[in-house]
Structure formats: structure tokens, C-alpha cells
Design a protein around this motif. Structure first.
Motif, short mmCIF file in Angstrom:
data_model
loop_
_atom_site.label_atom_id
_atom_site.label_comp_id
_atom_site.label_asym_id
_atom_site.label_seq_id
_atom_site.Cartn_x
_atom_site.Cartn_y
_atom_site.Cartn_z
N PHE A 39 0.82 -1.21 0.00
CA PHE A 39 0.00 0.00 0.00
C PHE A 39 0.86 1.27 0.00
CE2 PHE A 39 -3.70 -2.42 2.03
CZ PHE A 39 -4.28 -2.63 0.79
N VAL A 40 1.94 1.25 0.77
CA VAL A 40 2.82 2.42 0.80
C VAL A 40 3.48 2.62 -0.56
CG1 VAL A 40 4.90 3.38 1.86
CG2 VAL A 40 3.16 2.32 3.29
N GLY A 44 3.20 5.79 -3.06
CA GLY A 44 4.33 6.49 -3.69
C GLY A 44 4.12 6.69 -5.17
N ILE A 45 3.54 5.69 -5.85
CA ILE A 45 3.25 5.85 -7.28
C ILE A 45 2.19 6.93 -7.50
CG2 ILE A 45 2.31 4.65 -9.31
CD1 ILE A 45 3.66 2.12 -8.27
N TRP A 46 1.19 6.98 -6.61
CA TRP A 46 0.19 8.05 -6.72
C TRP A 46 0.84 9.42 -6.53
CZ3 TRP A 46 -4.22 7.78 -8.95
CH2 TRP A 46 -4.97 6.62 -8.93
N LEU A 47 1.81 9.50 -5.61
CA LEU A 47 2.50 10.77 -5.41
C LEU A 47 3.28 11.18 -6.66
CD1 LEU A 47 3.82 10.51 -1.75
CD2 LEU A 47 2.16 12.15 -2.63
N LEU A 58 -5.05 6.42 0.33
CA LEU A 58 -4.65 5.01 0.24
C LEU A 58 -3.88 4.58 1.47
CD1 LEU A 58 -4.39 2.46 -1.62
CD2 LEU A 58 -2.21 3.41 -2.33
N ILE A 59 -2.94 5.39 1.90
CA ILE A 59 -2.11 5.01 3.04
C ILE A 59 -2.91 5.04 4.33
CG2 ILE A 59 -0.12 5.70 4.42
CD1 ILE A 59 1.20 6.61 1.82
N LEU A 60 -3.64 6.14 4.57
CA LEU A 60 -4.34 6.27 5.84
C LEU A 60 -5.50 5.29 5.96
CD1 LEU A 60 -4.43 10.14 6.24
CD2 LEU A 60 -2.98 8.52 7.42
N VAL A 61 -6.33 5.20 4.92
CA VAL A 61 -7.53 4.37 5.01
C VAL A 61 -7.17 2.90 4.97
CG1 VAL A 61 -9.69 3.77 3.88
CG2 VAL A 61 -9.02 6.16 4.09
N TYR A 62 -6.43 2.49 3.95
CA TYR A 62 -6.19 1.07 3.77
C TYR A 62 -5.22 0.51 4.80
CZ TYR A 62 -8.87 0.90 -0.49
OH TYR A 62 -9.88 0.93 -1.38
N VAL A 63 -4.14 1.22 5.07
CA VAL A 63 -3.20 0.71 6.07
C VAL A 63 -3.86 0.67 7.43
CG1 VAL A 63 -1.03 1.17 7.26
CG2 VAL A 63 -1.16 1.39 4.78
N GLY A 64 -4.61 1.73 7.79
CA GLY A 64 -5.32 1.72 9.07
C GLY A 64 -6.37 0.64 9.14
N ALA A 65 -7.14 0.49 8.05
CA ALA A 65 -8.20 -0.52 8.04
C ALA A 65 -7.63 -1.93 8.10
CB ALA A 65 -9.07 -0.36 6.80
#
Length: 199
Positions: A39-40, A44-47, A58-65
Motif C-alpha cells: 500500500f505504501v 508512492g506511485i500516486w505521489l 490510500l495510506i491512511l484508510v487502507y493501512v489503518g483498516a
């Protein structure tokens, strides 16, 4: 090959390898760590595509979920946590490697944008932010797929509630309407009985 292409291939390679390890790892802790790394890397690709809002989502929602879901599964399966704590140091090399890779990725992205190593390939208006552009596209060009996705999510929520809901036990509550309609003759009955004879 310029620096931006190198970073893209670097993130893509890590993303593909981490995704493969998610489905091939036998240990669930290792699988979750590789999923976080995937996910990270995707963030990075999105950035790189100048989509900071999507990357942070992506990082906050998916990694947290994912981490909350993993903890929920661990609690539901009643896994012996003492045995997991015994092998804590065996997870340290893999966790440190994944953490170092994530720190390296974030450093490359933030350092590259700070040093102006990335050339913006997507022209954007100075007055329009990413969030505004995404909102405009969602509610104009992609309104029907967005509505369809929301209906599917609503059906999933209703189905989850229906599957997990249990039948309510009958309560012993008193109905006031039935109490008002009660007559004294229904509650009290006088019976004439012969007196007992003493011997």
C-alpha cells in the motif's frame, strides 16, 4: 532513464514483490507487513502522478483498516498472545526491513519533490486543488459509476447487518393499552366455598 522513471520502476518492483509475498507468506503477520508495504508503494506511485490526496487516502484508510482488521481477526480467533510474544524478536528483521523500505520510499518522494527532481507531467490550474478536481470528476463525468458503487456498498452494509443480527428475545414489557382495558371481574373472582367442618 531520468530520475522519475527510476523511482517509478523502483516502487513498481517493490509493489509487485510485496503483493506476491502477501499471497505466498504462510505467517499472517508477515503477510500483513507485506500488504502494508504494498500500500505504501502504491501511495508512492500516486505521489509521482501528482495525486497527493489519493496517495494519503490510500495510506491512511487502507493501512489503518488493514491493521484494525488484522487485530479484529486475532481477537476473534482467540489466538494465544503469549506464544506470539515469544516469537516477537523473530519478526524484528522483517519488520525493520519493511520499515526501512517505507522510510526510503517516503524520503525519495519528499526529497525529490523538494529538490525539484520531478517534472510535473499533469498540468493543473493554480487555483484548483487535487480534492476539487477529484470532486468535479466524480460528480460530473463519473457520477453513475460513483452512485453504483455507493449502492453496492449500501447493499453490503445491509447484508452484513442482516447476517450478523440475531433475533430479539421476547421482552416482559407490559402493554399500557391492555392494562387500561382490564376489568375488575377479569382479575378477581369470588368463589363461595363451604366452611370446613371441625372433627
Amino acid at each position: 532513464m531520468d530520475f522519475k522513471s527510476f523511482v517509478f520502476y523502483f516502487f513498481s518492483t517493490i509493489l509487485v514483490l510485496a503483493s506476491l509475498r502477501v499471497i505466498t507468506a504462510r505467517n499472517p503477520v508477515h503477510a500483513v507487513l507485506f500488504l502494508v508495504l504494498a500500500f505504501v508503494s502504491g501511495g508512492g506511485i500516486w505521489l509521482l502522478l501528482d495525486a497527493e490526496f489519493l496517495a494519503m487516502t490510500l495510506i491512511l484508510v487502507y493501512v489503518g483498516a488493514v491493521m484494525v482488521l488484522f487485530l479484529f481477526v486475532v481477537m476473534m480467533l482467540d489466538i494465544n498472545l503469549d506464544r506470539l510474544r515469544e516469537g516477537f524478536w523473530s519478526y524484528l528483521p522483517l519488520g525493520a526491513t519493511v520499515g526501512a523500505l517505507m522510510a526510503l520510499e517516503m524520503g525519495v518522494i519528499l526529497g525529490g519533490s523538494y529538490l525539484n527532481l520531478f517534472e510535473s507531467s499533469v498540468p493543473s490550474a493554480a487555483s484548483e486543488s487535487n480534492v476539487k478536481a477529484i470532486g468535479r470528476l466524480i460528480y460530473t463525468d463519473y457520477v453513475y459509476p460513483f452512485e453504483l458503487a455507493s449502492v453496492i456498498l449500501l447493499v453490503g452494509i445491509v447484508a452484513a447487518i442482516a447476517l450478523t443480527g440475531r433475533k430479539r428475545k421476547p421482552t416482559k414489557a407490559i402493554d399500557p393499552a391492555r392494562q387500561v382495558l382490564v376489568k375488575a371481574s377479569d382479575r378477581l373472582r369470588i368463589i363461595s366455598m363451604p366452611a370446613e367442618k371441625k372433627e
